[in-house]
Each structure stands twice: as C-alpha cells, then as structure tokens.
Design a protein around this motif. Sequence first.
Motif, PDB file in Angstrom:
ATOM      1  N   ILE A 159       0.687  -2.405 -22.160  1.00 39.52           N
ATOM      2  CA  ILE A 159       0.341  -3.782 -22.521  1.00 39.52           C
ATOM      3  C   ILE A 159       0.247  -4.603 -21.224  1.00 39.52           C
ATOM      4  O   ILE A 159       0.589  -4.128 -20.148  1.00 39.52           O
ATOM      5  N   TYR A 160      -0.229  -5.842 -21.344  1.00 38.37           N
ATOM      6  CA  TYR A 160      -0.498  -6.645 -20.151  1.00 38.37           C
ATOM      7  C   TYR A 160       0.762  -6.899 -19.312  1.00 38.37           C
ATOM      8  O   TYR A 160       0.727  -6.842 -18.087  1.00 38.37           O
ATOM      9  N   PHE A 161       1.853  -7.200 -19.963  1.00 39.12           N
ATOM     10  CA  PHE A 161       3.129  -7.387 -19.273  1.00 39.12           C
ATOM     11  C   PHE A 161       4.080  -6.296 -19.765  1.00 39.12           C
ATOM     12  O   PHE A 161       4.459  -6.287 -20.941  1.00 39.12           O
ATOM     13  N   GLN A 162       4.425  -5.377 -18.906  1.00 39.20           N
ATOM     14  CA  GLN A 162       5.215  -4.234 -19.329  1.00 39.20           C
ATOM     15  C   GLN A 162       6.303  -3.923 -18.304  1.00 39.20           C
ATOM     16  O   GLN A 162       6.022  -3.707 -17.116  1.00 39.20           O
ATOM     17  N   VAL A 163       7.538  -3.897 -18.774  1.00 44.20           N
ATOM     18  CA  VAL A 163       8.655  -3.519 -17.916  1.00 44.20           C
ATOM     19  C   VAL A 163       8.555  -2.019 -17.631  1.00 44.20           C
ATOM     20  O   VAL A 163       8.150  -1.237 -18.494  1.00 44.20           O
ATOM     21  N   THR A 164       8.877  -1.614 -16.417  1.00 47.12           N
ATOM     22  CA  THR A 164       8.827  -0.205 -16.051  1.00 47.12           C
ATOM     23  C   THR A 164       9.762   0.634 -16.924  1.00 47.12           C
ATOM     24  O   THR A 164      10.737   0.127 -17.493  1.00 47.12           O
ATOM     25  N   ASP A 165       9.443   1.922 -17.023  1.00 48.94           N
ATOM     26  CA  ASP A 165      10.274   2.843 -17.817  1.00 48.94           C
ATOM     27  C   ASP A 165      11.693   2.910 -17.245  1.00 48.94           C
ATOM     28  O   ASP A 165      11.935   2.574 -16.079  1.00 48.94           O
ATOM     29  N   GLU A 166      12.624   3.394 -18.066  1.00 45.94           N
ATOM     30  CA  GLU A 166      14.041   3.419 -17.683  1.00 45.94           C
ATOM     31  C   GLU A 166      14.294   4.232 -16.416  1.00 45.94           C
ATOM     32  O   GLU A 166      15.197   3.935 -15.643  1.00 45.94           O
ATOM     33  N   SER A 167      13.510   5.273 -16.214  1.00 42.37           N
ATOM     34  CA  SER A 167      13.729   6.136 -15.051  1.00 42.37           C
ATOM     35  C   SER A 167      13.165   5.538 -13.759  1.00 42.37           C
ATOM     36  O   SER A 167      13.365   6.104 -12.680  1.00 42.37           O
ATOM     37  N   TRP A 168      12.490   4.409 -13.874  1.00 43.56           N
ATOM     38  CA  TRP A 168      11.877   3.762 -12.711  1.00 43.56           C
ATOM     39  C   TRP A 168      12.697   2.544 -12.297  1.00 43.56           C
ATOM     40  O   TRP A 168      13.459   1.989 -13.095  1.00 43.56           O
ATOM     41  N   PRO A 169      12.516   2.090 -11.039  1.00 40.92           N
ATOM     42  CA  PRO A 169      13.145   0.823 -10.625  1.00 40.92           C
ATOM     43  C   PRO A 169      12.690  -0.304 -11.558  1.00 40.92           C
ATOM     44  O   PRO A 169      11.501  -0.378 -11.912  1.00 40.92           O
ATOM     45  N   LYS A 170      13.599  -1.164 -11.943  1.00 39.76           N
ATOM     46  CA  LYS A 170      13.263  -2.170 -12.931  1.00 39.76           C
ATOM     47  C   LYS A 170      12.461  -3.318 -12.328  1.00 39.76           C
ATOM     48  O   LYS A 170      12.866  -3.958 -11.363  1.00 39.76           O
ATOM     49  N   LYS A 223       7.575   6.236  -6.831  1.00 35.57           N
ATOM     50  CA  LYS A 223       8.860   5.867  -7.442  1.00 35.57           C
ATOM     51  C   LYS A 223       9.942   5.656  -6.372  1.00 35.57           C
ATOM     52  O   LYS A 223      10.659   4.654  -6.381  1.00 35.57           O
ATOM     53  N   THR A 224      10.010   6.595  -5.436  1.00 35.96           N
ATOM     54  CA  THR A 224      11.012   6.481  -4.376  1.00 35.96           C
ATOM     55  C   THR A 224      10.728   5.286  -3.470  1.00 35.96           C
ATOM     56  O   THR A 224      11.629   4.513  -3.116  1.00 35.96           O
ATOM     57  N   ALA A 225       9.437   5.127  -3.112  1.00 42.44           N
ATOM     58  CA  ALA A 225       9.053   4.021  -2.228  1.00 42.44           C
ATOM     59  C   ALA A 225       9.320   2.680  -2.876  1.00 42.44           C
ATOM     60  O   ALA A 225       9.782   1.727  -2.222  1.00 42.44           O
ATOM     61  N   LEU A 226       9.064   2.592  -4.185  1.00 43.05           N
ATOM     62  CA  LEU A 226       9.292   1.334  -4.904  1.00 43.05           C
ATOM     63  C   LEU A 226      10.775   0.990  -4.944  1.00 43.05           C
ATOM     64  O   LEU A 226      11.154  -0.181  -4.793  1.00 43.05           O
ATOM     65  N   TYR A 262       0.858  -1.183   0.000  1.00 44.69           N
ATOM     66  CA  TYR A 262       0.000   0.000   0.000  1.00 44.69           C
ATOM     67  C   TYR A 262       0.894   1.232   0.000  1.00 44.69           C
ATOM     68  O   TYR A 262       1.575   1.519   0.972  1.00 44.69           O
ATOM     69  N   PHE A 263       0.903   1.943  -1.140  1.00 45.27           N
ATOM     70  CA  PHE A 263       1.657   3.187  -1.234  1.00 45.27           C
ATOM     71  C   PHE A 263       0.750   4.304  -0.711  1.00 45.27           C
ATOM     72  O   PHE A 263      -0.137   4.779  -1.414  1.00 45.27           O
ATOM     73  N   ARG A 264       0.968   4.689   0.508  1.00 47.07           N
ATOM     74  CA  ARG A 264       0.068   5.648   1.171  1.00 47.07           C
ATOM     75  C   ARG A 264       0.411   7.088   0.746  1.00 47.07           C
ATOM     76  O   ARG A 264       1.568   7.504   0.778  1.00 47.07           O
ATOM     77  N   ASN A 265      -0.650   7.842   0.379  1.00 47.23           N
ATOM     78  CA  ASN A 265      -0.428   9.253   0.048  1.00 47.23           C
ATOM     79  C   ASN A 265      -0.350  10.082   1.326  1.00 47.23           C
ATOM     80  O   ASN A 265      -0.526   9.561   2.428  1.00 47.23           O
ATOM     81  N   SER A 266      -0.107  11.367   1.173  1.00 47.00           N
ATOM     82  CA  SER A 266       0.159  12.217   2.341  1.00 47.00           C
ATOM     83  C   SER A 266      -1.080  12.525   3.170  1.00 47.00           C
ATOM     84  O   SER A 266      -0.965  12.891   4.348  1.00 47.00           O
ATOM     85  N   ASP A 267      -2.252  12.396   2.581  1.00 44.51           N
ATOM     86  CA  ASP A 267      -3.480  12.747   3.310  1.00 44.51           C
ATOM     87  C   ASP A 267      -4.578  11.735   2.984  1.00 44.51           C
ATOM     88  O   ASP A 267      -5.558  12.060   2.315  1.00 44.51           O
ATOM     89  N   PRO A 268      -4.450  10.500   3.447  1.00 44.71           N
ATOM     90  CA  PRO A 268      -5.409   9.443   3.070  1.00 44.71           C
ATOM     91  C   PRO A 268      -6.756   9.608   3.773  1.00 44.71           C
ATOM     92  O   PRO A 268      -6.849  10.142   4.873  1.00 44.71           O
ATOM     93  N   PHE A 269      -7.796   9.106   3.108  1.00 46.41           N
ATOM     94  CA  PHE A 269      -9.111   9.042   3.733  1.00 46.41           C
ATOM     95  C   PHE A 269      -9.089   7.983   4.835  1.00 46.41           C
ATOM     96  O   PHE A 269      -8.587   6.872   4.623  1.00 46.41           O
ATOM     97  N   PRO A 270      -9.651   8.283   6.013  1.00 45.64           N
ATOM     98  CA  PRO A 270      -9.719   7.250   7.055  1.00 45.64           C
ATOM     99  C   PRO A 270     -10.567   6.057   6.620  1.00 45.64           C
ATOM    100  O   PRO A 270     -10.317   4.925   7.036  1.00 45.64           O
TER     101      PRO A 270
END
Length: 492
Positions: A404-415, A373-376, A340-348
């Motif tokens: 597409i259904y199976f897609q490698v993350t972009d180069e700027s993202w963790p692989k 991106k950082t959390a991943l 769960y990638f939690r945002n800064s102000d989540p709904f309770p």
Amino acid sequence: MEELSVGIIIIGDEILKGQVVDMNSSFLCKEFYSLGIKVGKISMISDSIHDIASEVKILSKRFTYVITTGGVGLTHDDVTYEGVARAFNDRLILNDKMVRYYKDYCGGVVSDIETNPQLRIAFVPKMSEIIFLSTKNDDAFKSWGKFPVVKVSNVIILPGVPQLTKLCFKEITKLFFRNNSTKFYNKVLYLKCDEVNVVHALNNAVKKFKDLVVFGSYPVMNNPIFQTKLTMEATDEEQVKNSEEFLKSLLPPDDLVDPIIVNAADDIYKLIESPDKKNDIFTATLQTSVKIVEDALTKYPKESLFINFNGGKDCTVLLHLVTAVWQHLFKTLPSIHAVYFRNSDPFPEIESFIQESVKRYKLSLTITPGPIKTALSTLLAQHSEWKAGFMGTRKTDPFSENLIYFQVTDESWPKMMRINPLLEWNYSDVWKFLSTFNIPYCCLYDQGYTSLGSKDNTKPNPLLAYKNSDGITCYYPAYKLNDGKSEREGRC
C-alpha cells in the motif's frame, strides 16, 4: 527569401483604462517568435479613427505585415475598419461577401444599415481582401464553419476576443507566415546569485559573441529557486550552444540551477490541474501520486524523510516528483537526503548518472554497500531522525503486488515507514512521465536495458534486439518495449 517583419496594434479604450487585460499581444509575440519572426513594435491605442489611421500609416510602411486586434464589432466604438481605410486614403463600402456571410446574423439579406444596424460590420475598406478562415478545429466556433478576416494591403485585421484571435491567427499563419526561413535558437541559464554577481562574466560573453548572439539578463524577485535569468539567442544553433558553454565556464557551478528543476512544480501541477486532462488515465495516476507525496511531506518533518535513489528509471521519476511537490508546498529547493544502496558490481553508467543527478537536484547523497537490510539498519542507527523513506516501488515489481502507499516495513526489517507513490504506475507510465517532462535518465536505457540491476545479472532486453544492415545485433531503446510485463526479461 525576404526576412519578414511584423508590427502589432492593439485597439481598445477598455484596455487603456485597465478594464480589460490585454492577452493578444503576448499570444501573438510568442507565436511569431516560434515562427522565426520578431515583432518590431506593439502599439496600444484608443478606439479613435484618427489614432488608428495614424498608427496604421506609420507601421504599414515600416513592417512586412501589420496585425490589428479589436474594434471590429457592431457598436459605435468599433471603428477599426474606418481607421484603416483612412490610413490608405480609402473609403468604406458594403462588401457583398461580408453581407452574404452575415445575412443569417442580420436576419435576412438587407442593404440598409439604418434599419439593420447589425449590418455595420459588413462595411469594410473598398480595397479589402476578404479571407474566410475555417473554424472547424475549435469546438467553441465549430458551428460557424468559417469566419471572415479582412486584409487591407499588408494590414491583417483580427477580432479582439482572445479565443477568436487565436483561432484566426493559426489559420492566417498557414497563408502568410509558414514559410519564413528564419529560426531562433535559445538557451537559458538560471542562477541562484544576484544579477550584480554575473555582470563581469556576462560582459565577457557579450564581447566574445558580439553580433552573433543576443544576450539578456533579468533579475527575479522573491523566487527561492533562482534570482537571475540569463538568456542567449541566435539564428545559428552552434553559436548559441557555444555562447552557453562559454558563459557557464565563467560562472560558479554551484550558482547554476538546472532548468528541469526550475520548472518542475509548474509543469507537473499545470498538467494535473488541466481541465483538458481530467479524463486522462495517466494524469489521474500522476494526480494520485502527487497527493501521496503531499501527504507525506505534510505529515512528516522534513528532517525525518529520505529518498531511495539508485539511478534507475523508477527512482528518477520518484526524485523528480518529490522535488516538484516539495517546491510546490514549500517554495524552496528540496533539502531531502538521498540514499544509494550500491550493489557489488554496479554499472559505471549508473554511477555516472547518479553523480549527474546529485548535481542537478542538489542532493545530499549517502552511498552505502548492500545488502539493503543490513545497510538500512546501520543508516537508521546513525540517523535516528529518519522515520520514513520514499521508494520507487511499483506493484509490478517482484513481491510488491500487495503493498500500500504507506507501509511499515516487515518485522524482520529495521522499523520505518515506506512511502510508495508509484505503486499503481505501469511501465509505459514511467516512460510517459520521463518524456513528457523531458527528464534525463541513465543512458543504459537507450542501449536496450529495461530493468537495471548489477553488471553480472543484467543484460539488454532480448525483445528489443534487431539486426542492423551489417548483421550486427543492436537494441532499440527501453521506451520501445511494447509489453511492460516483459521489462525484466534482461534480468537473471
């Protein structure tokens, strides 16, 4: 109003010899139960006039109605009519209504059974009431137009062919059973523990709700999902709810398996494999998604997979879908990790729903603050075994139309490999899935929210707004939104 009671007599040598599997008793019991009528007895007897007469005589005195199936054809061993006649000290006659109905089948209007043995089916007890039932709602028998069923006193004689039995029963229900005043309410608890471990708790519940609720306990063999099923039944809905809560309070929470999980695989695969749904667009879309999940679960080691779950409607669909396919392939509860990638102000409400889902699906959940991106990057560094993640992304989401259904993350993202089983789904598909399989979702969607972000950038969808009788602005639930392209109208 009199409480109806029913006895069933299944007639046929072929059933007693194991040459044919009886399907009618199971069908009839389920149908009667849904009508609030309990079947008091099922008898399975041979094609014997004596046996039929004896059983009909006993059951017709004991029950409001008796249903017989089988033994009403043209051959020598079809003796149900004669057996029923003998039970009531009656005799067989050539019934004019039956003759007129079967004349086409018999090749003309005749009255001599010796020269036209097919006419034998028109010999019924003299005191018979002939009920002509419509067959127009069944494609297999639509051309017949109608079909005659014989009723003698309180005995309704049905054919033995299961499909025809079902058709006839649905029609006679309208005549004899529709107005029954009783209704049964049920609850079921599924447990991972052995039956012996719940005896004490069950006995306490039975004692507390004596004469109010009927309890049942059933051990289940060779099932990796649950080992014991406990049932509660009452004619008072409140009592059965109270009994469920009381019994649950006596049982270890970790032993309880949510019914939605128990039936996940069966429900979904039954739908996508149904011949009746082969041309249904939603079913075809679901079938494709199931195939994507199957491919992922067979291609990647289990420990290398995780699922993104933020409590939204799409992720809720994804979680249930992955759970169902996992069960189908591996015959176990999933052991997949959720993030769960939690945002800064989540709904309770979102936070609460996520925790409910953790319990329901027995998830191992990691909660990490964004940005994603950082959390991943941090997570993949901590879990080097993670190679692929299930995502609830659809092509209608921002910047997702080319995925597409199976897609490698972009180069700027963790692989890693992104697995996107829901890519071709639209807004209405999501809600159809949730409603079809009765899957719980976050309560915010019932308050007019159609797409959930954080509290500071998400409002109810203005297209769902209306004024109540006091002039106060209210919102229809999310599934009422007609135009799925407007689902993000409440997002800033």
